[in-house]
Design a protein around this motif. Structure first.
Motif, mmCIF file in Angstrom:
data_model
loop_
_atom_site.group_PDB
_atom_site.id
_atom_site.type_symbol
_atom_site.label_atom_id
_atom_site.label_comp_id
_atom_site.label_asym_id
_atom_site.label_seq_id
_atom_site.Cartn_x
_atom_site.Cartn_y
_atom_site.Cartn_z
ATOM 1 N N THR A 286 0.509 -0.978 0.198
ATOM 2 C CA THR A 286 -0.161 0.429 -0.003
ATOM 3 C C THR A 286 0.716 0.975 -0.147
ATOM 4 O OG1 THR A 286 -0.308 -0.490 2.494
ATOM 5 C CG2 THR A 286 -1.598 -1.022 0.872
ATOM 6 N N LYS A 287 2.051 1.011 0.180
ATOM 7 C CA LYS A 287 2.648 2.221 0.080
ATOM 8 C C LYS A 287 3.408 2.901 -0.933
ATOM 9 C CE LYS A 287 4.316 2.198 4.802
ATOM 10 N NZ LYS A 287 5.154 1.999 6.381
ATOM 11 N N GLN A 288 3.709 1.403 -1.504
ATOM 12 C CA GLN A 288 3.831 1.713 -3.077
ATOM 13 C C GLN A 288 3.070 3.358 -3.774
ATOM 14 O OE1 GLN A 288 6.630 -0.360 -4.920
ATOM 15 N NE2 GLN A 288 6.579 -1.286 -2.492
ATOM 16 N N PRO A 289 4.394 4.075 -4.958
ATOM 17 C CA PRO A 289 3.830 5.080 -5.680
ATOM 18 C C PRO A 289 2.754 4.896 -6.533
ATOM 19 C CG PRO A 289 6.004 5.307 -5.895
ATOM 20 C CD PRO A 289 5.123 3.353 -5.420
ATOM 21 N N ASP A 290 1.532 5.533 -5.712
ATOM 22 C CA ASP A 290 0.292 5.318 -6.980
ATOM 23 C C ASP A 290 -0.241 4.023 -6.452
ATOM 24 O OD1 ASP A 290 -1.021 7.383 -8.591
ATOM 25 O OD2 ASP A 290 -0.264 5.820 -10.982
ATOM 26 N N PHE A 291 -0.964 3.558 -5.623
ATOM 27 C CA PHE A 291 -1.453 2.658 -5.041
ATOM 28 C C PHE A 291 -2.841 2.321 -5.280
ATOM 29 C CE2 PHE A 291 -3.504 0.222 -2.312
ATOM 30 C CZ PHE A 291 -3.657 -1.730 -2.938
ATOM 31 N N ILE B 3 -11.372 0.741 1.026
ATOM 32 C CA ILE B 3 -12.023 1.630 2.520
ATOM 33 C C ILE B 3 -11.203 0.814 3.510
ATOM 34 C CG2 ILE B 3 -13.977 2.244 4.286
ATOM 35 C CD1 ILE B 3 -15.778 2.099 1.642
ATOM 36 N N LEU B 4 -11.038 -0.454 3.399
ATOM 37 C CA LEU B 4 -10.144 -0.808 5.082
ATOM 38 C C LEU B 4 -8.530 -0.799 4.761
ATOM 39 C CD1 LEU B 4 -12.272 -4.042 4.761
ATOM 40 C CD2 LEU B 4 -12.768 -2.540 6.393
ATOM 41 N N LEU B 5 -8.444 -0.781 3.483
ATOM 42 C CA LEU B 5 -6.507 -0.433 3.316
ATOM 43 C C LEU B 5 -6.838 0.888 3.370
ATOM 44 C CD1 LEU B 5 -6.276 -2.837 -0.241
ATOM 45 C CD2 LEU B 5 -5.650 -3.232 2.227
ATOM 46 N N LYS B 6 -7.493 1.181 2.909
ATOM 47 C CA LYS B 6 -7.126 3.359 3.732
ATOM 48 C C LYS B 6 -7.129 3.074 4.998
ATOM 49 C CE LYS B 6 -6.982 7.101 1.184
ATOM 50 N NZ LYS B 6 -6.184 7.436 1.180
ATOM 51 N N LEU B 7 -8.226 2.616 5.721
ATOM 52 C CA LEU B 7 -8.287 2.978 6.736
ATOM 53 C C LEU B 7 -7.644 1.957 8.403
ATOM 54 C CD1 LEU B 7 -12.000 2.505 7.314
ATOM 55 C CD2 LEU B 7 -10.867 5.103 7.603
ATOM 56 N N CYS C 8 -6.953 -1.902 8.350
ATOM 57 C CA CYS C 8 -7.520 -2.214 8.715
ATOM 58 C C CYS C 8 -7.823 -3.350 8.165
ATOM 59 C CB CYS C 8 -9.529 -1.921 8.708
ATOM 60 S SG CYS C 8 -9.676 -0.505 9.643
ATOM 61 N N PHE C 9 -6.266 -3.618 8.479
ATOM 62 C CA PHE C 9 -5.414 -4.820 7.854
ATOM 63 C C PHE C 9 -5.649 -6.175 7.645
ATOM 64 C CE2 PHE C 9 -1.705 -1.375 7.663
ATOM 65 C CZ PHE C 9 -2.009 -1.003 6.281
ATOM 66 N N THR C 10 -6.009 -6.715 8.963
ATOM 67 C CA THR C 10 -6.465 -8.073 9.697
ATOM 68 C C THR C 10 -7.780 -8.265 9.265
ATOM 69 O OG1 THR C 10 -5.217 -8.155 11.773
ATOM 70 C CG2 THR C 10 -6.445 -9.435 11.816
ATOM 71 N N ILE C 11 -8.752 -7.024 9.136
ATOM 72 C CA ILE C 11 -10.087 -7.312 9.004
ATOM 73 C C ILE C 11 -9.781 -7.716 7.581
ATOM 74 C CG2 ILE C 11 -12.018 -6.229 8.212
ATOM 75 C CD1 ILE C 11 -12.107 -5.058 10.682
ATOM 76 N N CYS C 12 -9.263 -7.114 6.473
ATOM 77 C CA CYS C 12 -9.108 -6.988 5.082
ATOM 78 C C CYS C 12 -9.103 -8.648 4.534
ATOM 79 C CB CYS C 12 -8.369 -5.965 3.678
ATOM 80 S SG CYS C 12 -9.057 -5.089 3.240
ATOM 81 N N MET C 13 -7.355 -9.017 5.405
ATOM 82 C CA MET C 13 -6.964 -10.320 5.056
ATOM 83 C C MET C 13 -8.554 -11.485 5.037
ATOM 84 S SD MET C 13 -3.286 -10.235 5.881
ATOM 85 C CE MET C 13 -3.201 -9.790 7.178
ATOM 86 N N GLU C 14 -8.473 -10.782 6.455
ATOM 87 C CA GLU C 14 -10.325 -12.442 6.315
ATOM 88 C C GLU C 14 -11.224 -12.181 5.544
ATOM 89 O OE1 GLU C 14 -11.237 -15.115 7.926
ATOM 90 O OE2 GLU C 14 -10.113 -14.487 8.807
ATOM 91 N N LEU C 15 -11.356 -10.924 4.793
ATOM 92 C CA LEU C 15 -12.658 -10.671 4.766
ATOM 93 C C LEU C 15 -11.850 -11.137 3.093
ATOM 94 C CD1 LEU C 15 -15.200 -9.212 3.374
ATOM 95 C CD2 LEU C 15 -13.718 -7.399 2.235
ATOM 96 N N ALA C 16 -11.123 -10.841 2.360
ATOM 97 C CA ALA C 16 -10.269 -11.844 1.175
ATOM 98 C C ALA C 16 -10.614 -13.306 1.006
ATOM 99 C CB ALA C 16 -8.814 -11.170 1.339
ATOM 100 N N ARG C 17 -10.118 -13.596 2.613
ATOM 101 C CA ARG C 17 -10.252 -15.379 2.498
ATOM 102 C C ARG C 17 -11.328 -15.551 2.831
ATOM 103 N NH1 ARG C 17 -5.579 -14.095 6.710
ATOM 104 N NH2 ARG C 17 -7.198 -13.871 8.325
ATOM 105 N N SER C 18 -12.397 -15.045 3.244
ATOM 106 C CA SER C 18 -13.103 -14.962 3.382
ATOM 107 C C SER C 18 -14.473 -15.860 1.714
ATOM 108 C CB SER C 18 -14.404 -14.535 3.972
ATOM 109 O OG SER C 18 -15.490 -15.232 3.445
#
Length: 325
Positions: free
Chosen positions: A274-279, A302-306, A308-318
């Protein structure tokens, strides 16, 4: 009248256990006027010994032995050496249906196209999956629709399920990156093509191996390589046709990378991504092919911007569990 020569290019790196079946499928092709250029890319196993055996058995096979520089350098070396009017690429752990070259050559001539693309049969130990090109039947796409084709058909990016007129490749070569070199190469070649023919049949057999180059462990270095590919893809400018942009495909690559990092489950890698330029700008501009997919994309954004990395990873796994189920 002598038939047109087809150059089959096969880069080899440590595939001693598979290259026999690969070469057997090529020398057994029903179309006989081929040259087979095999580039041993610094293999450390017994691959070169196997290649020399085949070279002594069939005069159409030429082995080039070189230091390890990666698949792009191997393919580029072979392109420079190719004498054929047509060129095709084959990975050394894969194989062709015995009439693959015959079928592809017939269609490329009948349709007067610059490239022909066939379907791919992906083969695991216990299952197979046919990846067909768009709809059933043989079709063609012209310049104005190539952008949409690249957006909607993932196997358009691969180089191994295609027969190219050598003149369509011209001076284009594979970039020296570890990942997505096919996508960059094909964007360059497709940009200059007049017409592309499609064959729904799966003529190319793709062995799925857990230790292959496309199954690399995700780390920050691999994220860097993906961004190198994205930068290279964005350098290749196209027109906008039918409301779709060629510019969208590097954003799709970014989305696929993001999902892979999320599923990898390492927060450090996700923060680095997420720290990559223009991501965030590229991710936000991405348009997927369904309302549900776009909603999922925005929730992840939205989760990445906030942060909320752990929640975001769980959502992707779901989501992944839902797809596989």
């Amino acid at each position: 009248m002598r038939e047109d020569l087809v150059s089959v290019i096969i880069p080899v790196f440590n595939t001693e256990d598979y290259v026999d079946s690969c070469l057997e499928s090529v020398v057994s092709q029903t179309y006989r006027n081929i040259e087979i250029i095999v580039v041993n890319d610094g293999s450390t196993d017994g691959s070169l010994k196997v290649l020399r055996k085949w070279e002594s058995m069939d005069c159409r096979i030429r082995v080039i032995d070189k230091i390890n520089q990666g698949v792009s350098a191997a393919r580029n070396t072979a392109i420079d050496e190719a004498n054929g009017i047509y060129i095709m690429f084959l990975d050394s752990d894969d194989w062709l249906r015995n009439d693959a070259i015959d079928c592809m050559l017939r269609v490329i001539k009948e349709e007067d196209s610059d490239i022909v693309i066939c379907g791919i049969c992906q083969i695991w130990e216990n299952r197979t999956r046919n990846c067909k090109v768009l709809d059933s039947g043989e079709k063609t796409i012209d310049t104005e629709k190539m952008g949409n084709f690249f957006l909607n058909d993932s196997i358009a990016y691969s180089s191994v399920n295609k027969l190219y007129k050598k003149s369509s490749i011209d001076f284009q070569r594979f970039p020296y990156i570890r990942i997505c070199e096919d996508a960059v190469f094909n964007r360059k070649v497709f940009r200059n093509a007049r017409k592309v023919a499609l064959i729904s049949d799966c003529l190319y057999m793709n062995r799925q191996r857990s230790n292959s180059a496309t199954k690399q462990r995700i780390d920050n270095a691999l994220i860097d390589e993906h961004f190198r590919a994205i930068i290279e893809m964005r350098k290749i400018i196209f027109e906008t046709w039918e409301g779709q942009e060629w510019e969208m495909s590097p954003k799709i690559l970014l989305f696929e990378l993001t999902m892979a990092v999320l599923l990898n489950g390492k927060i450090d890698n996700l923060i680095y991504l997420t720290k990559q330029p223009d991501f965030y700008r590229m991710y936000r501009q991405l348009k997927l092919d369904s309302f549900f997919a776009n909603c999922k994309k925005m929730v992840i954004y939205i989760l990445l911007k906030l942060r909320c990395f752990t929640i975001c990873m769980e959502l992707a796994r779901s989501y992944q569990r839902g797809v596989s189920g």
